[in-house]
Design an enzyme around this catalytic site. Structure first.
Site, short mmCIF file in Angstrom:
data_model
loop_
_atom_site.label_atom_id
_atom_site.label_comp_id
_atom_site.label_asym_id
_atom_site.label_seq_id
_atom_site.Cartn_x
_atom_site.Cartn_y
_atom_site.Cartn_z
N GLY A 80 5.87 -23.49 12.23
CA GLY A 80 4.72 -23.49 13.14
C GLY A 80 4.24 -24.92 13.25
O GLY A 80 3.53 -25.39 12.38
N HIS A 81 4.70 -25.63 14.27
CA HIS A 81 4.35 -27.04 14.40
C HIS A 81 3.20 -27.20 15.40
O HIS A 81 3.34 -26.88 16.58
CB HIS A 81 5.58 -27.85 14.83
CG HIS A 81 6.63 -27.89 13.75
ND1 HIS A 81 7.89 -28.38 13.92
CD2 HIS A 81 6.57 -27.50 12.45
CE1 HIS A 81 8.56 -28.29 12.78
NE2 HIS A 81 7.79 -27.74 11.88
N THR A 82 2.06 -27.65 14.88
CA THR A 82 0.85 -27.73 15.69
C THR A 82 0.70 -29.13 16.25
O THR A 82 0.78 -30.11 15.52
CB THR A 82 -0.37 -27.38 14.83
OG1 THR A 82 -0.10 -26.14 14.17
CG2 THR A 82 -1.63 -27.24 15.65
N ARG A 140 -1.96 -16.72 7.55
CA ARG A 140 -2.32 -16.48 6.14
C ARG A 140 -3.06 -17.68 5.56
O ARG A 140 -2.74 -18.82 5.91
CB ARG A 140 -1.05 -16.27 5.30
CG ARG A 140 -0.34 -14.98 5.56
CD ARG A 140 0.91 -14.87 4.72
NE ARG A 140 1.94 -15.81 5.13
CZ ARG A 140 3.11 -15.95 4.52
NH1 ARG A 140 3.39 -15.25 3.44
NH2 ARG A 140 4.01 -16.79 4.96
N LEU A 152 -5.52 -37.23 5.81
CA LEU A 152 -6.29 -38.01 4.83
C LEU A 152 -7.79 -37.76 5.04
O LEU A 152 -8.56 -37.73 4.09
CB LEU A 152 -5.96 -39.51 4.99
CG LEU A 152 -6.54 -40.42 3.91
CD1 LEU A 152 -6.00 -40.07 2.53
CD2 LEU A 152 -6.24 -41.89 4.23
N THR A 189 7.63 -15.28 6.13
CA THR A 189 6.84 -15.24 7.36
C THR A 189 7.13 -13.97 8.16
O THR A 189 6.52 -13.75 9.20
CB THR A 189 7.19 -16.45 8.25
OG1 THR A 189 8.59 -16.40 8.54
CG2 THR A 189 6.86 -17.77 7.56
N LYS A 249 4.22 -32.19 10.33
CA LYS A 249 5.38 -32.85 10.92
C LYS A 249 5.32 -32.84 12.45
O LYS A 249 5.74 -33.80 13.08
CB LYS A 249 6.67 -32.14 10.47
CG LYS A 249 6.92 -32.24 8.98
CD LYS A 249 8.18 -31.50 8.57
CE LYS A 249 8.08 -30.00 8.68
NZ LYS A 249 7.11 -29.36 7.79
N GLN A 300 9.90 -26.66 7.69
CA GLN A 300 9.56 -26.33 6.29
C GLN A 300 9.52 -27.63 5.46
O GLN A 300 9.28 -28.68 6.04
CB GLN A 300 10.54 -25.32 5.70
CG GLN A 300 10.42 -23.92 6.30
CD GLN A 300 11.17 -23.74 7.59
OE1 GLN A 300 12.32 -24.10 7.69
NE2 GLN A 300 10.54 -23.17 8.60
N ASP A 313 4.24 -27.33 6.31
CA ASP A 313 2.87 -27.49 6.84
C ASP A 313 2.31 -28.88 6.56
O ASP A 313 1.09 -29.03 6.42
CB ASP A 313 1.92 -26.43 6.27
CG ASP A 313 2.42 -25.03 6.52
OD1 ASP A 313 2.95 -24.79 7.62
OD2 ASP A 313 2.29 -24.18 5.62
N GLU A 314 3.14 -29.89 6.49
CA GLU A 314 2.65 -31.24 6.19
C GLU A 314 2.10 -31.93 7.43
O GLU A 314 1.53 -33.03 7.34
CB GLU A 314 3.77 -32.12 5.61
CG GLU A 314 4.35 -31.63 4.29
CD GLU A 314 5.56 -30.72 4.50
OE1 GLU A 314 5.83 -30.33 5.65
OE2 GLU A 314 6.22 -30.40 3.51
P1 IMP Z 1 10.89 -17.34 5.38
O1 IMP Z 1 11.37 -18.70 5.79
O2 IMP Z 1 10.11 -16.64 6.44
O3 IMP Z 1 11.99 -16.50 4.80
O4 IMP Z 1 9.84 -17.54 4.16
C1 IMP Z 1 10.24 -18.03 2.89
C2 IMP Z 1 9.15 -18.90 2.31
O5 IMP Z 1 9.02 -20.10 3.06
C3 IMP Z 1 7.75 -18.27 2.32
O6 IMP Z 1 7.04 -18.74 1.19
C4 IMP Z 1 7.12 -18.83 3.57
O7 IMP Z 1 5.72 -18.82 3.52
C5 IMP Z 1 7.69 -20.23 3.56
N1 IMP Z 1 7.77 -20.85 4.89
C6 IMP Z 1 8.70 -20.61 5.84
N2 IMP Z 1 8.49 -21.38 6.91
C7 IMP Z 1 7.42 -22.13 6.63
C8 IMP Z 1 6.73 -23.17 7.35
O8 IMP Z 1 7.08 -23.56 8.47
N3 IMP Z 1 5.66 -23.71 6.71
C9 IMP Z 1 5.29 -23.35 5.47
N4 IMP Z 1 5.90 -22.40 4.76
C10 IMP Z 1 6.96 -21.80 5.33
#
Ligand code: IMP
Length: 431
Positions: free
Chosen positions: A40-42, A304, A333, A129, A16, A225, A13-14
């Protein structure tokens, strides 16, 4: 054009998506290589906000071709929906989006297993997720999964194979979870219909990326991620199931290392984390809530609330080292505009001892306390800044401090949601 890999430097969620959209112009390819619809790339294009989960963020640049690599786990139902939504908005996807035949098929039972395992973990849940990512990679490593190439088999054969896999999954659902079976025949028939619409996208990755391999075509690699969610190098077990650090771009595409070019890390000007696990600079109660509200920190995939905290230099140095980052893009920023004081973790305290390196052992990373440094805020809006000189002195000092402390040039700064709200600083920010 020099190829580039864009990596999340924190817990995902930086921002990207926005950075890739901003830098994507002129590239022949934008390539995703790991993860799936957990991302989730916005991206804000004009007045419209788009959230992409599978399709690379390069799709909004007409001349760019997009690629989903073998390292991904792809839900064909979700891919179809995303393509349809983009096409409805007038974005041309067909003939521009290609999927490796070796990408794993993420099936409905993977999502079901993901949900049920999270329930089973109770207080030790990861906070996934719910998109089926872990179970799909589990099948990949067990060499038991279906791949995109299987969608090109004769339809009857595909239907039989799908039914077999779903029935096997149903056995596990019943025996391990005492859960209802999934409708095998219905889902297999749906998959057959999906296969017919997705087939034209499926390519042999080695041939499709030949131009990149031979240096005739340029590529921007879109990481999903973030570094600390990497299955090997992150805060295990509170991680995702793929390599979100730079190595994923090699194994997830089959391209050689020389094709990656420079590796750029994207960092928020503060930190967030969604899901469970260690987060040394986390702010609780009101302070956390204030950052969450200012940054509108709610997950793009699950909605969330994200946990919020100060910028973490210890984790940042780790991300620089693990990925070999040569540039940093600092996003959001402007979220800090109103704060009189901005804090940064310079080191950790572990049981009274100073730690400068990120402790990768979970029993340590969940016990560390941040050693915080305070910097004066700028208390001015940054949204209209387009050049480094437009930034207030204290905002520049904050960036200079990050640049110096991480030992890597800050090459870009995002000061708002839209494409235009970027300050490019190719030679860094330190005067
Ligand atoms: P999973 O990738 O759905 O198995 O989730 C594993 C962990 O990675 C959880 O803490 C998720 O919230 C986190 N996570 C997975 N994808 C993202 C993303 O795109 N952004 C932020 N956190 C993520």
């Amino acid at each position: 054009m020099e190829n580039r890999v864009i990596i999340g430097g924190q817990w995902g969620d930086e921002g990207k998506g926005k950075v890739i959209d901003a830098l994507g112009e002129g590239y022949d390819w934008v390539i995703r290589y790991q993860g799936g619809a957990n991302a989730g790339h916005t991206i804000q294009v004009g007045a419209r906000e788009h959230v992409l989960h599978l399709v690379p963020s390069g799709i909004f640049r007409e001349a760019v071709r997009c690629y989903l690599g073998n390292g991904m786990v792809i839900d064909p139902w979700a891919l179809r929906d995303e393509i349809l939504a983009l096409e409805e908005q007038g974005v041309r996807v067909r003939n521009r989006l290609h999927v490796s035949s070796a990408a794993q098929l993420l099936m409905p039972y993977h999502k079901r297993f993901d949900e049920l395992r999270e329930i089973q973990r109770k207080r030790k849940s990861i906070g996934t997720t719910g998109r089926g990512i872990g179970p799909a990679y589990q099948d990949k490593l067990a060499r038991a999964g279906l791949r995109f190439g299987d969608l090109t088999a004769p339809l009857e054969k595909l239907e039989r194979a799908a039914i077999e896999h779903i029935l096997e999954a149903n056995e596990v659902l019943a025996k391990t979870f005492d859960a209802e079976p999934l409708p095998a025949k219905v889902l297999a028939e749906e998959l057959v219909v999906l296969a017919q619409s997705l087939r034209p996208l499926i390519v042999d990755g080695y041939s499709a990326l030949r131009g990149v391999r031979e240096g005739r075509e340029s590529a921007l690699f879109e990481g999903a991620q973030g570094t600390l969610l990497d299955i090997d190098h992150g805060t295990y077990p509170f991680v995702t199931s793929s390599n979100s650090t730079v190595g994923g771009a090699l194994t997830g595409t089959g391209l050689p290392a020389r094709c990656l070019g420079e590796v750029v890390g994207v960092f928020k000007a503060y930190c967030t984390r969604v899901g469970n696990g260690p987060f040394p600079t986390e702010l609780r109660a009101e302070e956390g809530e204030q950052l969450r509200t200012l940054g509108r920190e709610y997950g793009a995939t699950t909605g969330r609330p994200r946990r919020c905290g100060w910028f973490d230099l210890v984790a940042g140095r780790y991300a620089v080292g693990v990925n070999g980052l040569v540039g940093l893009v600092i996003t959001k920023l402007d979220v800090l505009d109103a704060l009189p004081v901005v804090k940064v973790a310079e080191a950790y305290d572990l049981d009274g001892e100073r730690r400068d390196d990120f402790p990768i052992r979970p029993d340590e990373s969940c016990r560390v306390r941040p050693v915080l440094k305070e910097l004066p805020g700028w208390e001015k809006p940054l949204g209209k800044c387009r050049r480094l000189a437009d930034l207030p002195a204290n905002a520049r000092k904050y960036l200079e401090y990050l640049e110096r402390s991480l030992g890597v040039l800050v090459v870009g700064i995002s000061v708002g949601k839209s494409r235009e709200q970027m300050v490019m600083t190719p030679t860094g920010v330190t005067a």
